[in-house]
Design a protein around this motif. Structure first.
Motif, short mmCIF file in Angstrom:
data_model
loop_
_atom_site.label_atom_id
_atom_site.label_comp_id
_atom_site.label_asym_id
_atom_site.label_seq_id
_atom_site.Cartn_x
_atom_site.Cartn_y
_atom_site.Cartn_z
N SER A 8 0.83 -1.21 0.00
CA SER A 8 0.00 0.00 0.00
C SER A 8 0.86 1.25 0.00
CB SER A 8 -0.91 -0.02 1.22
OG SER A 8 -1.68 1.16 1.29
N GLY A 9 1.96 1.24 0.80
CA GLY A 9 2.86 2.41 0.83
C GLY A 9 3.53 2.64 -0.51
N ALA A 10 3.96 1.54 -1.16
CA ALA A 10 4.60 1.68 -2.47
C ALA A 10 3.62 2.22 -3.50
CB ALA A 10 5.13 0.32 -2.92
N LYS A 11 2.36 1.81 -3.40
CA LYS A 11 1.33 2.30 -4.32
C LYS A 11 1.11 3.79 -4.15
CE LYS A 11 -3.35 1.30 -5.93
NZ LYS A 11 -4.56 0.44 -5.72
N GLU A 12 1.11 4.25 -2.89
CA GLU A 12 0.94 5.68 -2.63
C GLU A 12 2.11 6.48 -3.20
OE1 GLU A 12 0.44 6.12 1.52
OE2 GLU A 12 -1.56 5.23 1.60
N ARG A 13 3.33 5.93 -2.99
CA ARG A 13 4.50 6.63 -3.52
C ARG A 13 4.45 6.69 -5.04
NH1 ARG A 13 6.96 3.82 0.78
NH2 ARG A 13 7.50 2.08 -0.59
N ASP A 14 4.04 5.61 -5.67
CA ASP A 14 3.93 5.61 -7.13
C ASP A 14 2.86 6.59 -7.59
OD1 ASP A 14 5.89 3.70 -7.22
OD2 ASP A 14 4.49 2.00 -7.40
N GLY A 15 1.75 6.68 -6.82
CA GLY A 15 0.70 7.64 -7.18
C GLY A 15 1.18 9.07 -7.11
N LEU A 16 1.93 9.40 -6.07
CA LEU A 16 2.48 10.75 -5.95
C LEU A 16 3.48 11.03 -7.06
CD1 LEU A 16 2.99 11.24 -2.11
CD2 LEU A 16 1.46 12.53 -3.62
N ALA A 17 4.31 10.03 -7.38
CA ALA A 17 5.30 10.22 -8.46
C ALA A 17 4.60 10.45 -9.80
CB ALA A 17 6.22 9.01 -8.53
N ARG A 277 2.43 6.75 6.54
CA ARG A 277 3.17 5.49 6.53
C ARG A 277 3.82 5.22 7.89
NH1 ARG A 277 4.43 7.34 1.26
NH2 ARG A 277 6.36 8.33 2.02
N ALA A 278 4.39 6.29 8.52
CA ALA A 278 4.99 6.12 9.84
C ALA A 278 3.95 5.72 10.87
CB ALA A 278 5.70 7.41 10.25
N PHE A 279 2.76 6.31 10.77
CA PHE A 279 1.67 5.97 11.70
C PHE A 279 1.27 4.50 11.57
CE2 PHE A 279 -2.92 5.41 12.23
CZ PHE A 279 -3.04 5.71 13.58
N ILE A 280 1.18 4.05 10.35
CA ILE A 280 0.78 2.66 10.14
C ILE A 280 1.81 1.70 10.72
CG2 ILE A 280 0.35 0.91 8.37
CD1 ILE A 280 -0.84 3.13 6.63
N VAL A 281 3.10 2.01 10.47
CA VAL A 281 4.16 1.15 10.99
C VAL A 281 4.15 1.15 12.52
CG1 VAL A 281 6.65 0.84 11.13
CG2 VAL A 281 5.58 1.41 8.94
N ARG A 282 4.04 2.33 13.10
CA ARG A 282 4.06 2.43 14.57
C ARG A 282 2.83 1.78 15.19
NH1 ARG A 282 4.32 8.08 18.00
NH2 ARG A 282 4.54 7.12 20.09
N ALA A 283 1.67 2.00 14.56
CA ALA A 283 0.43 1.41 15.09
C ALA A 283 0.50 -0.10 15.04
CB ALA A 283 -0.76 1.93 14.30
N SER A 284 1.01 -0.63 13.90
CA SER A 284 1.10 -2.09 13.81
C SER A 284 2.04 -2.65 14.87
CB SER A 284 1.59 -2.48 12.42
OG SER A 284 2.90 -1.97 12.19
N HIS A 285 3.10 -1.89 15.18
CA HIS A 285 4.05 -2.36 16.20
C HIS A 285 3.45 -2.24 17.60
CE1 HIS A 285 7.83 -3.14 18.23
NE2 HIS A 285 7.65 -2.01 18.93
N GLU A 286 2.79 -1.10 17.88
CA GLU A 286 2.25 -0.87 19.22
C GLU A 286 1.07 -1.78 19.54
OE1 GLU A 286 3.34 1.04 21.58
OE2 GLU A 286 4.98 2.02 20.50
N LEU A 287 0.28 -2.12 18.56
CA LEU A 287 -0.92 -2.93 18.81
C LEU A 287 -0.67 -4.43 18.68
CD1 LEU A 287 -3.58 -0.80 16.87
CD2 LEU A 287 -3.07 -0.77 19.31
N LYS A 288 0.50 -4.80 18.26
CA LYS A 288 0.78 -6.22 18.07
C LYS A 288 0.76 -6.99 19.40
CE LYS A 288 4.17 -9.35 16.01
NZ LYS A 288 5.48 -9.44 15.30
N THR A 289 1.43 -6.42 20.45
CA THR A 289 1.51 -7.11 21.76
C THR A 289 0.15 -7.21 22.43
OG1 THR A 289 3.80 -6.40 22.02
CG2 THR A 289 2.63 -7.07 24.00
N PRO A 290 -0.63 -6.12 22.56
CA PRO A 290 -1.97 -6.25 23.18
C PRO A 290 -2.87 -7.23 22.44
CG PRO A 290 -1.32 -3.96 23.07
CD PRO A 290 -0.32 -4.72 22.28
N LEU A 291 -2.82 -7.22 21.12
CA LEU A 291 -3.66 -8.14 20.36
C LEU A 291 -3.24 -9.59 20.61
CD1 LEU A 291 -3.99 -6.23 16.95
CD2 LEU A 291 -5.78 -6.63 18.65
#
Length: 337
Positions: A8-17, A277-291
């Motif tokens: 998804s992040g690569a697709k966004e970067r390609d869209g902006l490019a 993109r940073a939010f998604i990475v951080r959220a996935s990391h922060e929510l992994k342990t509680p889940l």
């Protein structure tokens, strides 16, 4: 899951490019088009001004001619004969003289600065009324009798083919020189009495047919004027080359400027995408342990299905703690955007 996020992040970067390239190309093309139109308009204005100046001079030269009535009755069968029969005007105050420039460098362009004027009678015979004084005859001539005759014939053919709609259709090149031609009808009333001034009226027919004048009892002939505009053509050609170079350099500079402006305009969007993109990475990391903890607690509850809710209180408390911890982390992540 992480692969999907990276995709998804690569697709966004390609869209902006793609958006960046599209905006850069569109803005560059529009800016260059405006520049080309402006430069073309400048050249066209210069060309039109040069034409109007030359046409005014040519028409003034033709109208200054006063052909004799016998010339309107008939002339020579061919343009070559008319050129050969031409006699230079006599000057009683002739004085041998030479003129030389004080400045060694000649910045001007050679031109006749006078016009050829030929007159065609109703019977299609021709008489040469005016010839530029710089044109001489002989092997060392810069414009021979043959070239002069060819010029007159080509101007006559151009007129006979139909009236030119645009000024560039009235240009003729002969002997390496470019001439602008024009036409006018001279009409004389043969019954005019110079002593009393009677019968001074003349006629003008929109058809341009000389036979209409003859049928009305007038003497008429068509004057063809041919003015050397080679200096104007050379100047306009040099101007076109210079404007072409300026246009190429200008388009290159405009493309660079447009690139910089588009990049600056898209910078906020790029920063927002990077934060997302940073939010998604951080959220996935922060929510992994509680889940993972919630999943383990649910597994423990399912393993003890016979137990009462009260006996499973510690597992429910663990789930509540993990849910509260996830909510706190989500609020913290959203606050960091």
């Amino acid at each position: 899951m992480m692969g999907a996020k990276h995709a998804s992040g690569a697709k966004e970067r390609d869209g902006l490019a793609a958006t960046y390239r599209r905006l850069w190309l569109t803005s560059s093309v529009l800016a260059c088009a405006v520049l080309v139109v402006a430069l073309t308009g400048a050249w066209g204005f210069s060309a039109t001004t040069a034409y109007e100046s030359a046409a005014t001079l040519l028409y003034g030269t033709m109208t200054s001619e006063r052909p004799e009535p016998d010339v309107l009755l008939g002339g020579y069968a061919t343009a070559s004969e008319a050129v050969a029969a031409y006699t230079w005007p006599e000057r009683g105050d002739f004085l041998p003289m030479s003129v030389g420039r004080d400045i060694a460098t000649w910045d001007g362009l050679p031109g006749f600065h006078e016009a050829f004027v030929a007159l065609y009678a109703p019977d299609d015979t021709v008489t040469l009324l005016r010839r530029p004084s710089r044109v001489t005859t002989g092997e060392d001539s810069d414009f021979t009798d043959g070239e002069a005759a060819e010029l007159i014939e080509r101007a006559s053919d151009a007129f006979a083919s139909g009236r030119a709609r645009f000024w560039w259709e009235r240009l003729i090149t002969v002997g390496g020189r470019t001439f602008l031609w024009d036409s006018a009808v001279a009409c004389v009333n043969p019954d005019y009495d110079p002593e009393t001034g009677e019968n001074s009226d003349t006629a003008w027919y929109a058809s341009g047919d000389l036979q209409d004048y003859v049928a009305d009892g007038h003497l008429a002939g068509r004057m063809l004027g041919m003015l050397d505009v080679t200096p104007d053509v050379v100047s306009l050609t040099s101007l076109a080359k210079m404007l072409a170079v300026l246009g190429a350099v200008g388009c290159l500079l405009l493309a660079l400027v447009c690139r910089r402006m588009v990049r600056r305009a898209l910078k906020p969007a790029e920063d927002a995408a990077e934060r997302q993109r940073a939010f998604i990475v951080r959220a996935s990391h922060e929510l992994k342990t509680p889940l993972a903890s919630l999943s383990a607690t649910i597994d423990a509850l399912e393993a003890n299905e016979e137990e009462t809710v009260g006996s499973q209180r510690r597992w429910l408390d663990n789930m509540r703690e993990e849910v509260d911890a996830m909510a706190a982390r989500v609020f913290e992540l959203l606050a960091g955007l």
